[in-house]
Write a protein that holds these residues in place. Structure first.
Motif, PDB file in Angstrom:
ATOM      1  N   PRO A 166      13.645 -13.879 -13.241  1.00 34.24           N
ATOM      2  CA  PRO A 166      14.158 -12.872 -14.186  1.00 34.24           C
ATOM      3  C   PRO A 166      14.130 -11.479 -13.553  1.00 34.24           C
ATOM      4  CG  PRO A 166      12.496 -14.278 -15.216  1.00 34.24           C
ATOM      5  CD  PRO A 166      12.457 -14.580 -13.753  1.00 34.24           C
ATOM      6  N   LEU A 167      15.006 -10.602 -14.037  1.00 34.68           N
ATOM      7  CA  LEU A 167      15.106  -9.240 -13.502  1.00 34.68           C
ATOM      8  C   LEU A 167      13.763  -8.542 -13.392  1.00 34.68           C
ATOM      9  CD1 LEU A 167      18.199  -7.808 -15.443  1.00 34.68           C
ATOM     10  CD2 LEU A 167      18.031  -8.117 -12.973  1.00 34.68           C
ATOM     11  N   GLU A 168      12.963  -8.660 -14.456  1.00 30.09           N
ATOM     12  CA  GLU A 168      11.721  -7.887 -14.522  1.00 30.09           C
ATOM     13  C   GLU A 168      10.671  -8.352 -13.518  1.00 30.09           C
ATOM     14  OE1 GLU A 168      11.526 -11.104 -17.735  1.00 30.09           O
ATOM     15  OE2 GLU A 168      13.004  -9.617 -17.050  1.00 30.09           O
ATOM     16  N   ARG A 169      10.834  -9.555 -12.962  1.00 31.53           N
ATOM     17  CA  ARG A 169       9.817 -10.073 -12.046  1.00 31.53           C
ATOM     18  C   ARG A 169      10.179  -9.910 -10.569  1.00 31.53           C
ATOM     19  NH1 ARG A 169       8.335 -15.160 -11.950  1.00 31.53           N
ATOM     20  NH2 ARG A 169       9.673 -16.215 -13.452  1.00 31.53           N
ATOM     21  N   VAL A 170      11.182  -9.098 -10.281  1.00 28.80           N
ATOM     22  CA  VAL A 170      11.501  -8.748  -8.891  1.00 28.80           C
ATOM     23  C   VAL A 170      11.563  -7.225  -8.808  1.00 28.80           C
ATOM     24  CG1 VAL A 170      13.100  -9.025  -6.979  1.00 28.80           C
ATOM     25  CG2 VAL A 170      12.817 -10.884  -8.634  1.00 28.80           C
ATOM     26  N   ILE A 171      10.578  -6.647  -8.150  1.00 31.58           N
ATOM     27  CA  ILE A 171      10.387  -5.200  -8.143  1.00 31.58           C
ATOM     28  C   ILE A 171      10.385  -4.697  -6.705  1.00 31.58           C
ATOM     29  CG2 ILE A 171       8.822  -3.321  -8.813  1.00 31.58           C
ATOM     30  CD1 ILE A 171       7.519  -5.366 -10.772  1.00 31.58           C
ATOM     31  N   GLY A 172      11.139  -3.647  -6.449  1.00 31.65           N
ATOM     32  CA  GLY A 172      11.070  -2.996  -5.143  1.00 31.65           C
ATOM     33  C   GLY A 172      10.200  -1.757  -5.223  1.00 31.65           C
ATOM     34  N   SER A 173       9.518  -1.447  -4.147  1.00 33.67           N
ATOM     35  CA  SER A 173       8.677  -0.237  -4.138  1.00 33.67           C
ATOM     36  C   SER A 173       9.533   1.017  -4.331  1.00 33.67           C
ATOM     37  CB  SER A 173       7.873  -0.139  -2.832  1.00 33.67           C
ATOM     38  OG  SER A 173       8.733  -0.210  -1.706  1.00 33.67           O
ATOM     39  N   GLY A 174      10.799   0.938  -3.951  1.00 32.48           N
ATOM     40  CA  GLY A 174      11.772   1.964  -4.308  1.00 32.48           C
ATOM     41  C   GLY A 174      11.353   3.384  -3.987  1.00 32.48           C
ATOM     42  N   THR A 175      11.579   4.283  -4.952  1.00 29.50           N
ATOM     43  CA  THR A 175      11.289   5.704  -4.732  1.00 29.50           C
ATOM     44  C   THR A 175       9.893   6.102  -5.207  1.00 29.50           C
ATOM     45  OG1 THR A 175      12.298   6.359  -6.837  1.00 29.50           O
ATOM     46  CG2 THR A 175      13.726   6.350  -4.884  1.00 29.50           C
ATOM     47  N   ALA A 176       9.030   5.119  -5.439  1.00 31.41           N
ATOM     48  CA  ALA A 176       7.650   5.468  -5.808  1.00 31.41           C
ATOM     49  C   ALA A 176       7.000   6.313  -4.714  1.00 31.41           C
ATOM     50  CB  ALA A 176       6.832   4.200  -6.070  1.00 31.41           C
ATOM     51  N   MET A 177       7.275   5.962  -3.445  1.00 31.71           N
ATOM     52  CA  MET A 177       6.740   6.746  -2.330  1.00 31.71           C
ATOM     53  C   MET A 177       7.398   8.116  -2.272  1.00 31.71           C
ATOM     54  SD  MET A 177       4.641   6.510   0.401  1.00 31.71           S
ATOM     55  CE  MET A 177       4.076   8.118  -0.134  1.00 31.71           C
ATOM     56  N   ASP A 178       8.716   8.163  -2.487  1.00 34.10           N
ATOM     57  CA  ASP A 178       9.434   9.436  -2.456  1.00 34.10           C
ATOM     58  C   ASP A 178       8.951  10.361  -3.576  1.00 34.10           C
ATOM     59  OD1 ASP A 178      11.492   8.672  -0.353  1.00 34.10           O
ATOM     60  OD2 ASP A 178      11.831   7.128  -1.859  1.00 34.10           O
ATOM     61  N   THR A 179       8.708   9.787  -4.749  1.00 39.08           N
ATOM     62  CA  THR A 179       8.197  10.582  -5.868  1.00 39.08           C
ATOM     63  C   THR A 179       6.832  11.166  -5.538  1.00 39.08           C
ATOM     64  OG1 THR A 179       9.461   9.416  -7.571  1.00 39.08           O
ATOM     65  CG2 THR A 179       7.393  10.417  -8.266  1.00 39.08           C
ATOM     66  N   THR A 180       5.982  10.392  -4.891  1.00 42.55           N
ATOM     67  CA  THR A 180       4.675  10.886  -4.467  1.00 42.55           C
ATOM     68  C   THR A 180       4.822  12.032  -3.468  1.00 42.55           C
ATOM     69  OG1 THR A 180       3.626   8.734  -4.824  1.00 42.55           O
ATOM     70  CG2 THR A 180       2.515  10.235  -3.309  1.00 42.55           C
ATOM     71  N   ARG A 181       5.715  11.852  -2.500  1.00 46.80           N
ATOM     72  CA  ARG A 181       5.956  12.903  -1.501  1.00 46.80           C
ATOM     73  C   ARG A 181       6.532  14.159  -2.154  1.00 46.80           C
ATOM     74  NH1 ARG A 181       8.675   8.462   2.499  1.00 46.80           N
ATOM     75  NH2 ARG A 181       6.822   7.941   3.724  1.00 46.80           N
ATOM     76  N   PHE A 182       7.432  13.965  -3.108  1.00 46.57           N
ATOM     77  CA  PHE A 182       8.073  15.081  -3.797  1.00 46.57           C
ATOM     78  C   PHE A 182       7.033  15.909  -4.553  1.00 46.57           C
ATOM     79  CE2 PHE A 182      11.207  16.359  -7.329  1.00 46.57           C
ATOM     80  CZ  PHE A 182      11.746  17.395  -6.583  1.00 46.57           C
ATOM     81  N   ARG A 183       6.161  15.249  -5.265  1.00 43.66           N
ATOM     82  CA  ARG A 183       5.114  15.958  -6.004  1.00 43.66           C
ATOM     83  C   ARG A 183       4.164  16.676  -5.053  1.00 43.66           C
ATOM     84  NH1 ARG A 183       3.869  11.238 -10.585  1.00 43.66           N
ATOM     85  NH2 ARG A 183       5.832  11.540 -11.719  1.00 43.66           N
ATOM     86  N   HIS A 184       3.922  16.059  -3.910  1.00 45.35           N
ATOM     87  CA  HIS A 184       3.084  16.701  -2.888  1.00 45.35           C
ATOM     88  C   HIS A 184       3.734  17.994  -2.399  1.00 45.35           C
ATOM     89  CE1 HIS A 184       0.540  17.102   0.684  1.00 45.35           C
ATOM     90  NE2 HIS A 184       1.648  17.236   1.391  1.00 45.35           N
ATOM     91  N   GLU A 185       5.032  17.930  -2.105  1.00 37.54           N
ATOM     92  CA  GLU A 185       5.746  19.113  -1.620  1.00 37.54           C
ATOM     93  C   GLU A 185       5.793  20.210  -2.690  1.00 37.54           C
ATOM     94  OE1 GLU A 185       6.849  19.910   1.259  1.00 37.54           O
ATOM     95  OE2 GLU A 185       6.576  18.014   2.324  1.00 37.54           O
ATOM     96  N   LEU A 186       6.077  19.841  -3.930  1.00 38.59           N
ATOM     97  CA  LEU A 186       6.132  20.836  -5.006  1.00 38.59           C
ATOM     98  C   LEU A 186       4.751  21.410  -5.292  1.00 38.59           C
ATOM     99  CD1 LEU A 186       8.655  19.185  -7.512  1.00 38.59           C
ATOM    100  CD2 LEU A 186       9.073  21.079  -5.939  1.00 38.59           C
TER     101      LEU A 186
END
Length: 319
Positions: free
Chosen positions: A143-163
């Protein structure tokens, strides 16, 4: 974030496919976090995997977990299977350049996982992560919900770090996200970014500091280029992504309904059947997009362009 109690930990197994830098660092981070009792490392090079497990076992002395080398049948009953196997991104190479080689690998690996762990949650970290999340979904039949990519979770962390650096506040107090592709077409959601509950322009006014658009755009640029900068210097990224993978696994194991920007197959910007990142609620059943993100008109257009760029790769791959 809540931790599983001792009784529950005894039954938690997490398998990691790929004993490269990201896989091993993730196993180490899991050990220190105490999230699982049984950590299985699977790799085609069993001798290397054994060496890593021997080393990790010395760290396990200080943790309540077992680390072992396994095979695909050892994925059975795992709460999640993390896929980190694949060719690494080289200096000067984009994530999308990796697609053909790693797609062939997934056609071999994913069916084996699905056969032995039909009820698990797949967490894809191999790049290009959006294309391979799409591949894992279609290959596994999950099912859709059981296949997850790490995606932009890392980018979001980096973005918050930069801001956080720019505004002189702890990144945890910056609420801002990156959505779309984990790659060159990612987009910062400026319209919803806040500090102390205030939009950035309002925060600057209240704090009597300049709202400098060019400086903020530079933060977004550094976020997008961070992986390239790291790879150019050390040849890989591993610590940041491993910590993000553990943060994705935590709400899955603890059923805590945490919201993170992860990749999932869906329709984005009117483009059907692509995987990219939007805020999703994570729990023991997988990832759910319960609430649509209120993007500005220009952000909606940028999201569509991001979806189209991924769709083009998928179309070329399938052709």
């Amino acid at each position: 974030m809540p931790q599983p109690n001792a009784a529950n930990v005894k039954s938690i197994k997490i398998a990691i496919v790929g004993a490269g830098s990201v896989g091993v660092t993730t196993a180490y981070a899991l050990l220190l976090d105490g999230l699982a009792a049984d950590i299985v490392l699977i790799d085609i090079d069993k001798n290397r995997a054994l060496g890593e497990v021997m080393d990790l076992s010395h760290a396990a002395h200080f943790a309540q977990a077992r680390v072992r080398v396994g095979d695909y049948e050892d994925c059975a009953d795992a709460a999640a299977v993390v896929i980190t196997a694949g060719v690494n991104q080289k200096p000067g190479q984009t994530r999308l350049d990796l697609v053909k080689t790693n797609y062939r690998l997934f056609r071999d690996v994913v069916p084996r996982i699905a056969q032995h762990a039909p009820d698990t949650i797949l967490v894809v970290a191999t790049n290009p992560v959006d294309v391979l999340t799409h591949a894992a979904y279609h290959i596994s039949g999950f099912p859709l919900e059981r296949v997850i990519g790490s995606g932009t979770a890392m980018d979001t962390t980096r973005f918050r770090h930069e801001l956080g650096k720019h505004f002189g506040v702890n990144p945890r107090n910056v609420h801002a996200i990156i959505v779309g592709e984990h790659g060159d077409s990612q987009l910062p959601v400026w319209s919803l970014a806040t500090i102390s509950g205030m939009r950035l322009r309002d925060y600057c006014k209240a704090a009597s500091i300049e709202y400098n658009e060019s400086a903020l755009e530079a933060c977004a640029k550094r976020t997008k280029e961070a992986a390239y900068e790291i790879i150019q210097r050390k040849g890989k990224t591993n610590y940041g992504v491993a910590s993000v993978l553990v943060s994705i696994l935590q709400p899955i194991v603890t059923n805590s309904d945490a919201i993170m920007t992860v990749s999932r197959v869906g329709t984005y910007g009117g483009i059907e059947d692509v995987a990219l990142s939007m805020p999703c609620k994570l729990n023991r059943h997988g990832a759910y997009q319960d609430v649509p993100l209120l993007l500005s008109e220009s952000e909606e257009a940028a999201l569509r362009r991001s979806a189209l760029s991924i769709k083009e790769v998928l179309t070329a791959l399938e052709g």
